[in-house]
Design a protein around this motif. Structure first.
Motif: not given
Length: 551
Positions: A467-469, A497, A499-500, A504, A546, A548-549
């Motif tokens: 998961d790299n978002s 991106d 992430r938001e 999820d 996870t 990270g981004f």
């Protein structure tokens, strides 16, 4: 053939007879209104109908099944269903998968082109990506055409076959009119005297091998050739459908240019076997083999020869037969001791560039994160099948795997995302063995429909999500583009991106009722993966790593 009532069998009954005659245990499909004539006969047979909720999954699952069992069948509904499966049909075509795709079609007597609901030119749509594409109409021998399609899919060269079957061809009687068939044989090894002599004298030879070599049974000869005569072997460029050499073999150097680049820069003789030459999505800016005095290219499919680059010597033939002939030639007249000594030195001094020697950038940080994640999967091939749709982590995964047996690795060179989860279904059913699917979070989003079937059948599949978002590969290419333009602008990562943005990936998976565990950066990923492997015997498990981004 007659049915049990003494009447001429219907096309649907002949379809089930075809399944029985060829020992199919499963078919994959999503029922449609023009398919109902088939469903009763299938339900009354010993063949399991594997349901899906999207045709892209139907196609990927039948494709995965074919890669293990030698043939699989996808059933789909007219134009809408066929259109939905096209991306994964392309993957199967790229990887020469011997899969049969059968689509229902409007009744013969009112076939009009595209006037009725769901009607269309399915033959024209699928023909570019199949070995055979044909429409079977009322009165045509269904069993014979299915047999012909299976034969063409098996090759050589192998690849998908497609039949559009009108509804009345299934409901009406199907005459026993066998079509003449033949046992297709590929071309054997050509005269290898020239490449054999070049190889005998080469001090820094290199073998680039593709999945076609394993599919043709050439792995044992390849591994003996490499070990006996000190030749490094790399997997073909881009994504690989199979591993032609075990990743833990002493002379396997891993992914194409993913390990020590010196092997490629200093190779004086290159042999591209059962692979494309080459199939990069983005061509290199400098010569791939700058020191090579001789490049040979062998492929079972003449259409893939010297694609897109030209070689000094090429042959359309069985790649396994070529390697066996090359091995025999070297055994009969081996390289000199001096030459073998030079090769050993060449192998010994070439090592991957240490991570500490690479300047830290957003890309290097992302690459390092992939490497740290997949190292926990080093023994995955010893536990069952590995399905790879990890995309940006694929090179790192191939380098991390250390098994002495590479036969259970399956990927796709087509790069149409949304394949891996569906393919895992077919591979688990065909092999009756556990499957580890290593997949990016973006690919999960493309193929999320497959989770329904995985959960419904309670399959022994461990899904490891990197998961790299979002879409890490697209972010990588945006950074590369800005660098090439000499721009100092920061990348936008527009719609890359997540992430938001949107749900999820973990909540999406959990919505299908599959146990899911997220592992944070710095947590014990290996323990979570081992726990999932142990639990997969009682049903699917998901581990989200996870990463990270970057940026």
């Amino acid at each position: 053939m007659q049915n049990g009532k003494g009447n001429l069998a219907s096309g649907a009954e002949e379809f089930v007879r075809f399944l029985k005659d060829n020992d199919y245990r499963h078919v994959f499909g999503l029922p449609g209104s023009s398919m109902v004539a088939l469903l009763g006969p299938i339900a009354g047979s010993n063949v399991q109908y594997v349901p899906t909720i999207h045709e892209s999954v139907t196609m990927a699952a039948a494709d995965g099944y074919s890669r293990v069992a030698g043939s699989g069948i996808a059933l789909t509904y007219m134009l809408p269903g066929t259109a939905n499966l096209m991306a994964n049909l392309y993957n199967a075509w790229r990887d020469e998968s011997p899969v049969l795709v059968l689509a229902t079609q409007q009744i013969s007597t009112i076939r009009s082109g595209e006037a009725s609901i769901g009607e269309g030119d399915l033959v024209g749509l699928t023909k570019p990506f199949t070995r055979l594409s044909h429409e079977v109409t009322a009165g045509m021998p269904v069993h014979s055409w299915l047999s012909k399609a299976r034969s063409r899919a098996g090759g050589p060269p192998s690849g998908p076959a497609f039949l559009s079957i009108t509804e009345d061809a299934m409901t009406g009687s199907s005459p026993p009119a066998p079509l003449r068939g033949s046992q297709r044989r590929g071309a054997g090894a050509p005269d290898v005297s020239e490449p054999a002599e070049v190889l005998r004298r080469a001090r820094a030879p290199l073998l680039i091998v593709g999945g076609q070599l394993r599919r043709h049974g050439g792995t044992a000869a390849l591994e003996e050739l490499a070990e006996r005569f000190e030749i490094p072997v790399a997997f073909e460029s881009g994504f690989n459908d199979r591993m032609a050499i075990a990743p833990g073999h002493s002379h396997c150097i891993g992914a194409f240019r993913g390990s020590a680049p010196h092997f490629f820069d200093e190779a004086d003789a290159v042999f591209v076997i059962g692979a494309r030459y080459l199939h990069e999505a983005h061509p290199p800016k400098s010569p791939t083999f700058p020191a090579a005095r001789f490049i040979a290219h062998v492929n079972a499919d003449s259409a893939k020869l010297e694609e897109p680059y030209s070689a000094d010597w090429s042959a359309p033939c069985d790649p396994a037969a070529f390697v066996e002939a090359l091995l025999a030639s070297q055994v009969a007249q081996p390289p000199s001791d001096e030459c073998l000594t030079a090769r050993r030195a060449h192998l010994a001094r070439k090592r991957p560039v240490p991570a500490t020697a690479v300047a830290e950038t957003e890309t290097s940080r992302a690459t390092a994160a992939y490497g740290r994640a997949v190292r926990h999967l080093h023994d995955a091939l010893d536990r069952g099948w590995v399905v790879d749709e990890s995309v940006m982590a694929s090179y790192q995964l191939m380098m991390a795997l250390r098994s002495k047996d590479g036969r259970r690795y399956v990927g796709t060179s087509g790069a149409s995302l949304g394949w891996g989860l569906g393919a895992s279904i077919g591979i688990a059913l065909a092999s009756d063995e556990p499957v580890t699917c290593v997949i990016g979070d973006g690919s999960v989003r493309f193929g999320v429909h497959a989770l329904w079937t995985i959960q419904a059948l309670n399959l022994p599949i461990t899904i490891v999500v990197l998961d790299n978002s979002g879409y890490g590969s697209t972010r990588f290419f945006e950074r590369e583009y800005l660098h090439e333009q000499g721009s100092s602008e920061k990348p936008t990562y527009f719609n890359m991106d997540m992430r938001e943005m949107g749900p999820d990936v973990g909540s999406m998976i959990a919505g299908f009722g599959i146990p899911c565990k997220r592992v944070g950066v710095g947590d014990d990923a290996r323990a979570a993966i081992e726990e999932a492997w142990e639990g997969a015997g009682s049903g699917p498990r998901v581990v989200i790593l996870t990463l990270g981004f970057e940026g």
